[in-house]
Write an enzyme that holds these catalytic residues in place. Structure first.
Site, PDB file in Angstrom:
ATOM      1  N   GLY A 148       0.925  -1.253   0.015  1.00 48.28           N
ATOM      2  CA  GLY A 148       0.031   0.185   0.006  1.00 48.28           C
ATOM      3  C   GLY A 148       0.749   1.246  -0.012  1.00 48.28           C
ATOM      4  CB  CYS A 149       0.130   4.744  -1.143  1.00 47.37           C
ATOM      5  SG  CYS A 149      -1.559   4.717  -0.581  1.00 47.37           S
ATOM      6  CE1 TYR A 150      -1.569   8.290   3.734  1.00 48.63           C
ATOM      7  CE2 TYR A 150      -3.488   6.775   3.611  1.00 48.63           C
ATOM      8  CZ  TYR A 150      -2.945   8.231   3.570  1.00 48.63           C
ATOM      9  OH  TYR A 150      -3.849   9.255   3.279  1.00 48.63           O
ATOM     10  CB  THR A 152       5.377   2.388   0.403  1.00 43.85           C
ATOM     11  OG1 THR A 152       4.793   1.223  -0.261  1.00 43.85           O
ATOM     12  CG2 THR A 152       6.729   2.660  -0.519  1.00 43.85           C
TER      13      THR A 152
END
Lengths: 346, 346, 346, 346
Positions: A148-150, A152
């Site tokens: 996921g972006c958060y 990472t």
């Protein structure tokens, strides 16, 4: 030439995969699917592609997709992904899944935060695709769970500290902010221009955001013991970017200079992590459109707390760029192929 | 490998040249100059470049620059360009000038809109670098006058009509709007975030914008007779992009379908002009970061007027991308080298 | 105290009516309706109202609404308005309709641009509510058709010229741009933040936008002869504001100074029209949140064309502010009551 | 009628004072000063004021200013304020100072964070103007030190908890984000539209932002013991607004429902603090242009941490609105006079 399919191509991460792969010399995109727009050309949905990628969007029929591709990116909502990934794997295809479906190794945890898991068998085979932490395993994987972006931005910010045992594992507070592409492309009042513009707000406060267990799983592995964090996401009126400001209590006294050196050593040789020199701070603007994660670690000398600030483009290092990086590892291409582009600033 | 210098590298067009050339396989950027930031690394001025381009910015000493480069991009304000270009030419270097200094073939016109021209001798050798109109001449040029951003969008929108004699030359009204990068990177109150954001305004209204004579010069050449236009620029709260909405009176009755066909034929084979099918309209968002010019020609059936809508990224096709396209022509590289990137959307 | 109902309160013009009326000393808002959100508090839909206006949203039952109010603002989509307005009128209520339903005096024209008109009887009684042009009639009206946003900016910009017969009636081109609130609050992909942000585009090009007949009707009345215009709307990535740049051919030679004087005289004493001195140009930023229309008339000395630039806040002078101004006229309150607020800048 | 002067009128807080006072029935603005724009009309600097406030900007001559006004708002940079405030006080004028010069009661602390204090004598007389905490003292003050924007949002968010001794005083982390008006109106590259837009970044990280000692002073008073916090400001690409997300460790177990009740009781009757019901979170968009502070207190049930999210408009409750609230208290006007306006949304 590797033939590649993108399942769920009419969302923002699908489009970003097309954009990145367009300049990848070893790959041909041969199949795009979209439930909403099947039958239309992808360039009618996203006119930025006109004249460069005009493929027809198809319905998602897994067997047909598998016929056309050696490797499949699934850019679907959670649940929809695990409904088709088993078929792709059974047909011998490699899969890089951008949804949350294969990120949590324990199906019970998935069940708690999402719904009952449909495909626990393949969970065990899935590798969490954060190359800086798990490069070797990714190289041999059949199924990569793209982070996921958060997560990472937060995991890369904390990995050196947890790995070296330098912070108290239960002291972590991650305060993050995301651009609006993070909310996807669904037609919702909350994502309308006039609802978002000129406003800044927190959401999912109090340990309820679904990225929480993913972050905790990976941080716990790094720490070597189970830990819990406080994670607060915010929404910023901009298209792209995530910046995380992470707080932790040190287990021994450290200076900012020592921290910077520690991070530089930890990420030495990493093509996509830039540890900023003391005195510099990241901005999402400086990574927009690129696969970089910029990190500044520092110490608040007055209170002794450690603060890590990290920035990524949520659609690139936080999704599609990282997926291509994983593909490169999986397929034996040089890891940076297709990911050389500099950030678009301004 | 072609060695290239960028003179005036700390502005937005300079940065955009670095970004584009970074992915150009035939070019090495060997020298960057900046009057304000000499002695600093370019990546300290623009942190997006960190780790990929960390050259030191130098003072502008023309002879030293020429020693390091085969071709020089001058990304300076007007007047500053013509103070150094003659030296570069004398030393046998090829020059692509992004300023206004060599765009107007008549020094008297330059004098009227700017100030007395310092280098009329080289004016004659300069080729106006709009490849779609003047490709052959560019190939043999020593000095290319890279077109202005507004002119590029307007001339490409009108060329097919004027060349074929289909519109009344004195009927042209060009209503254009630009993102804020068009104002450059100087510290001015008018360009502050809070002065620009959430506002839309016209400026330079009434035939006073300095791009007017450049547009008229090129349109007159296309029409085969001198003409004057009404040109109104506007400022849009966004970083990049120019969209021009151009009005003209037809000399004979035409349908939108006929217009589209005419434009398609005129721009057949052009790698960077996309004539949109009837029913589609361009947006600056769909060309952001790319070298495309998207054009939609149509007829207002009620009033009979022809309307052309064209969109470019002012920093790419309107400046640095076009400059690289010109470099490719000048140096015999395939015209699209380094310019394959798709637009960054969103 | 005047009791007022707002029908269609959960859209942006409904909210703006509540905001403006909140500071109006002669008015009590007693009833709000919303089809989508009936049963919820308006302050749950729009948290900006919390603690100041917490009325429950009701279903639209015309008789019940009429019982609670002396005057009714209908802020509904077209067609929905004319389904309820007749009932309100029959029950003796005054109505200010913000939809398009009563703006076109000829039902055949309405039918051509929208659909068959359901209530031609009341069309004749409706007064087009542009106070600067029709103040006397508004004072005695029972039903006011509140003007559209684009029409307000364009008609106010041209009224002095057409009234005095100074421009060629068939030469008018109106190039306008609007903020995104103009698209309303419906959940559509096209209005999503990431689809709109950082993009500028034309839409409804070629005489197809539904404000065209409204503009032409009023301009024809001012000119004393039927005329047609070319009208091109654009979308700007900002919340509020409309700026129109209007071009026309003069019938006799005029200077900018003469034009400014003419406009100053024409709008002398008008509380909400500001004619800008020569050299100044309007911006939507300077009228945001206020009921002003800022106008700069000028002459392009090179081509002889007249150019008018006018700016309003589309939700205030272009909708709800003008509606309150009309209410003040209708009810005998001082015309500026509740409309004294200055623009919010930045 | 109270005659009021605004010293430093050409900045954003000066303009905001003019905007708010324009609708204040008890006040006449009689004098505006500006060092940069003296001799110009304020409406030439800020065209939003045209026709409503066209006063000439004067040089700052303290005695002349004092002759024209009963009360003076000083909207100057730090240091410049304490150079003139003593004169105003000596001449018997009331002063509300929007700079930092009289906020820190200990001149040694001021000296540490700014520079040597020039006017320690008046420091003792200054009252820190946060009405919700110190209303009684403000009523009798001659000199009010108007609070900083970040401090207002953070102190209001923590006051109930510290006053009741519910949190560990050394556990506080305040993560805040501000719109760009917070950076003022000076012409700096860092504040240019294209540098700020589409980027989110932290700045002043690690306990170096000058609002830190102000926040700590007030929180220490509330806690009854000296405390230190970690404070991290961020910059958001929007004009107005501050949102603070504050973390603290509870001293006893609490539920969100209990917290909300506690805050409701603490702020009961406060006209400008809105405690949001459980499940609601603030956004800067919902307070834009208004004097509200919206607060949501909650508990992260998994980690036990308390989280407070609070939002204000930095130019209103964070500066000029609060200054007018203080003026109302000082002068015996009803506290909300001139501050009734609802937020401008969108």
């Amino acid at each position: 030439m590797l033939n590649v399919a993108i399942v769920g191509a009419s969302g923002y991460t699908g489009l970003e995969l097309i954009r990145i792969l367009h300049c990848h010399p070893e790959v041909a995109v041969t199949c795009l699917t979209s439930e909403q727009s099947a039958g239309r050309k992808i360039s009618d949905v996203f006119p930025s592609l006109r004249g460069r990628c005009d493929l027809l969007l198809e319905n998602l029929e897994p067997v047909r997709v598998a016929e056309k591709a050696d490797l499949i990116f699934t850019a679907l909502p959670h649940k929809a992904a695990m409904e088709v990934v088993p078929t792709f794997l059974k047909l011998g295809k490699k899969v890089i899944d951008l949804s949350a479906d294969y990120r949590l190794s324990d199906p019970a945890v998935y069940g708690e935060w999402y719904e009952p898991h449909l495909n626990p068998a393949n969970l065990k085979k899935a590798v969490y695709g954060l190359p800086e932490i798990r490069r070797a395993k990714i190289k041999g994987a059949k199924l990569v769970a793209n982070p996921g972006c958060y997560p990472t931005s937060i995991i890369l910010g904390l990995a050196p500290l947890l790995k070296k045992g330098l912070i108290h594992p239960h002291s972590i507070i991650a305060d993050s902010a995301s651009g609006v592409t993070g909310a996807g492309r669904a037609a919702k009042v909350d994502s309308l221009y006039c609802e978002v513009n000129e406003g800044y707000r927190a959401y999912g406060v109090g340990g309820v955001h679904r990225h929480t267990p993913e972050i905790e799983q990976e941080l716990s592995l790094l720490a070597g013991e189970p830990l819990q964090i406080t994670f607060t996401p915010h929404l910023v009126p901009m298209d792209r970017g995530i910046l995380s400001t992470v707080y932790a209590a040190p287990l021994k006294e450290l200076t900012t200079a020592q921290l910077v050196r520690l991070f530089e050593e930890f990420y030495d040789g990493e093509p996509f992590v830039r540890v900023l020199p003391q005195g510099c701070l990241p901005s999402t603007a400086f990574v927009r459109g690129s696969n970089f994660c910029d990190i500044a670690p520092l110490v608040d000398a007055r209170t002794g707390r450690i603060i890590i600030v990290s920035a990524i483009d949520n659609l690139v290092k936080g999704a599609s760029g990282q997926a291509v990086q994983n593909m490169n590892l999986l397929c034996g291409f040089p890891e940076t192929t297709g990911l050389d582009g500099l950030a678009l600033f301004p």
